[in-house]
Design a protein around this motif. Structure first.
Motif, mmCIF file in Angstrom:
data_model
loop_
_atom_site.group_PDB
_atom_site.id
_atom_site.type_symbol
_atom_site.label_atom_id
_atom_site.label_comp_id
_atom_site.label_asym_id
_atom_site.label_seq_id
_atom_site.Cartn_x
_atom_site.Cartn_y
_atom_site.Cartn_z
ATOM 1 N N THR A 16 -100.572 -119.567 -38.647
ATOM 2 C CA THR A 16 -99.375 -118.754 -38.938
ATOM 3 C C THR A 16 -99.012 -118.875 -40.423
ATOM 4 O O THR A 16 -98.572 -117.906 -41.039
ATOM 5 C CB THR A 16 -98.153 -119.196 -38.092
ATOM 6 N N VAL A 97 -92.507 -116.734 -29.784
ATOM 7 C CA VAL A 97 -93.914 -116.498 -30.161
ATOM 8 C C VAL A 97 -94.662 -117.833 -30.237
ATOM 9 O O VAL A 97 -95.834 -117.911 -29.851
ATOM 10 C CB VAL A 97 -94.011 -115.724 -31.501
ATOM 11 N N PHE A 100 -95.618 -118.605 -26.790
ATOM 12 C CA PHE A 100 -96.667 -117.657 -26.372
ATOM 13 C C PHE A 100 -98.003 -118.000 -27.039
ATOM 14 O O PHE A 100 -99.057 -117.996 -26.397
ATOM 15 C CB PHE A 100 -96.173 -116.263 -26.786
ATOM 16 N N ALA A 101 -97.959 -118.343 -28.317
ATOM 17 C CA ALA A 101 -99.187 -118.608 -29.083
ATOM 18 C C ALA A 101 -99.875 -119.894 -28.636
ATOM 19 O O ALA A 101 -101.089 -120.043 -28.778
ATOM 20 C CB ALA A 101 -98.855 -118.698 -30.576
ATOM 21 N N PHE A 131 -91.603 -108.602 -25.137
ATOM 22 C CA PHE A 131 -91.813 -108.184 -26.534
ATOM 23 C C PHE A 131 -91.715 -106.658 -26.630
ATOM 24 O O PHE A 131 -91.086 -106.119 -27.542
ATOM 25 C CB PHE A 131 -93.188 -108.648 -27.040
ATOM 26 N N CYS A 143 -89.900 -106.081 -34.655
ATOM 27 C CA CYS A 143 -89.280 -106.759 -33.518
ATOM 28 C C CYS A 143 -87.909 -107.369 -33.810
ATOM 29 O O CYS A 143 -87.098 -107.508 -32.900
ATOM 30 C CB CYS A 143 -90.229 -107.805 -32.920
ATOM 31 N N LEU A 155 -95.930 -112.838 -34.596
ATOM 32 C CA LEU A 155 -96.267 -112.152 -33.337
ATOM 33 C C LEU A 155 -97.655 -111.511 -33.449
ATOM 34 O O LEU A 155 -98.494 -111.649 -32.547
ATOM 35 C CB LEU A 155 -95.192 -111.106 -33.014
ATOM 36 N N ALA A 158 -100.374 -114.173 -33.223
ATOM 37 C CA ALA A 158 -100.643 -114.619 -31.847
ATOM 38 C C ALA A 158 -101.431 -113.553 -31.086
ATOM 39 O O ALA A 158 -102.407 -113.852 -30.388
ATOM 40 C CB ALA A 158 -99.323 -114.917 -31.129
ATOM 41 N N TYR A 180 -98.638 -104.371 -33.757
ATOM 42 C CA TYR A 180 -99.840 -105.146 -34.115
ATOM 43 C C TYR A 180 -100.659 -104.394 -35.163
ATOM 44 O O TYR A 180 -101.085 -104.967 -36.175
ATOM 45 C CB TYR A 180 -100.680 -105.406 -32.856
#
Ligand SMILES: N[C@@H](CCC(=O)N[C@@H](CS)C(=O)NCC(=O)O)C(=O)O
Length: 230
Positions: A16, A97, A100-101, A131, A143, A155, A158, A180
Motif C-alpha cells: 500500500t 480495506v 479486506f486486504a 464498497f 469512495c 482499495l 487490494a 479500480y
C-alpha cells in the motif's frame, strides 16, 4: 529526494505504501532484506522504531506501520479529501480495506489455490457489495470524497490482488470496477505498476523468503516447515 522503502523482496505489508508513494508523486527505491543478518543489523542500528518492517525513510524520518505511512503520504500528496468529513470517510474506508486486504495478503500462505480462492470469494461476498453501495452513495466515482483520496488507492491495491486470483471478481459491481480502472489508469500509478519497482504476485518463493528472514516456521503444509526456526 528519493524515499527508501525497506522490506522483503515482495509486496506484503509494504505494497500500500508503494502505491501511495506513486500516487503522491514521491520517487522511491525498494531496499530488499534477504537475510536474518540484514534484519538484525537494521534493528541493531536502531532504524526500526518498533523492530518491524516495512520501514519508510522519507524527509529524514524513519516510519514504521504501513497505516502511518499511507496517511503521511496522503497528507503530503493532497489525498486526504477536502474537509473533516472526507477525511473521516477516507480513514473509515482505509480501515475496512485493511481488513479486506488481509485475506489477499494471506492467500499465498494457504495450502492450495482452491482454499485461497474460497477465502477470497467469501471475503468479497462480505465487503464487495458494501464498497459498491458506498461508491454509489458518494456519487463521484470515488469512495470517500468527490476526488481521489488515499482510500481509493488502497482499495484499488487490494482489488488488484483479488483480481489476480479471481479475474471476473468485479463483473457484478460496476462502480467498483470503474473505480479500480480509474485508479490503476492514473498515470503515476500506471507507471509504477509497469515498473521494476512492482513485485510479482507472491508465491511460495515469497513465503519462504519471509520465513527465512524472520526465522519463523513455514505454513504447516510446506515441506520441512521448521527449517528456518532458530
Ligand atoms: N501493522 C504493521 C505490521 C508490521 C509487521 O507485522 N511486520 C512484520 C513483517 S511483515 C515484521 O516485521 N515482523 C517482525 C516483528 O514483528 O518483530 C504494518 O502494517 O506495518
Amino acid at each position: 529526494m528519493v524515499a527508501k522503502l525497506t522490506y522483503f523482496r515482495g509486496r506484503g505489508r509494504a505494497e500500500t505504501t508503494r502505491w501511495m508513494l506513486a500516487a503522491s508523486g514521491v520517487a522511491f527505491m525498494n531496499v530488499p532484506i534477504d537475510t536474518p543478518e540484514e534484519l538484525a543489523s537494521l534493528r541493531a542500528a536502531g532504524k526500526l522504531p518498533f523492530d518491524q518492517m516495512p520501514l519508510l525513510e522519507i524527509d529524514g524520518h524513519q516510519l514504521s506501520q504501513s497505516s502511518a505511512m499511507i496517511r503521511c503520504l496522503a497528507r503530503r500528496g493532497g489525498l486526504y479529501g477536502g474537509n473533516d468529513t472526507d477525511a473521516m470517510w477516507a480513514d473509515m474506508i482505509a480501515g475496512v480495506v485493511a481488513d479486506f486486504a488481509e485475506t489477499a495478503m494471506q492467500a499465498a500462505f494457504k495450502p492450495s489455490p482452491e482454499i485461497a480462492i474460497a477465502e477470497l470469494e467469501g471475503r468479497f461476498a462480505k465487503f464487495g457489495p458494501r464498497f459498491e453501495a458506498r461508491i454509489t452513495a458518494q456519487g463521484s466515482g470515488f469512495c470517500a470524497a468527490d476526488k481521489m483520496t488515499f482510500a481509493d488507492v488502497v482499495l484499488a491495491e487490494a482489488l488488484s490482488s483479488y483480481l489476480e486470483w479471481l479475474p471476473d471478481l468485479l463483473d457484478c459491481t460496476p462502480n467498483l470496477k470503474d473505480l479500480y480502472e480509474r485508479i490503476t489508469s492514473e498515470p503515476s500509478i500506471a507507471s509504477y505498476l509497469d515498473s521494476d519497482l512492482r513485485y510479482p504476485k507472491p508465491g511460495d518463493d515469497y513465503v519462504i523468503a519471509a520465513a527465512r528472514v524472520l526465522q519463523r516456521a513455514l505454513p504447516p503444509h510446506m515441506p520441512d516447515a521448521a527449517r528456518f526456526m532458530v
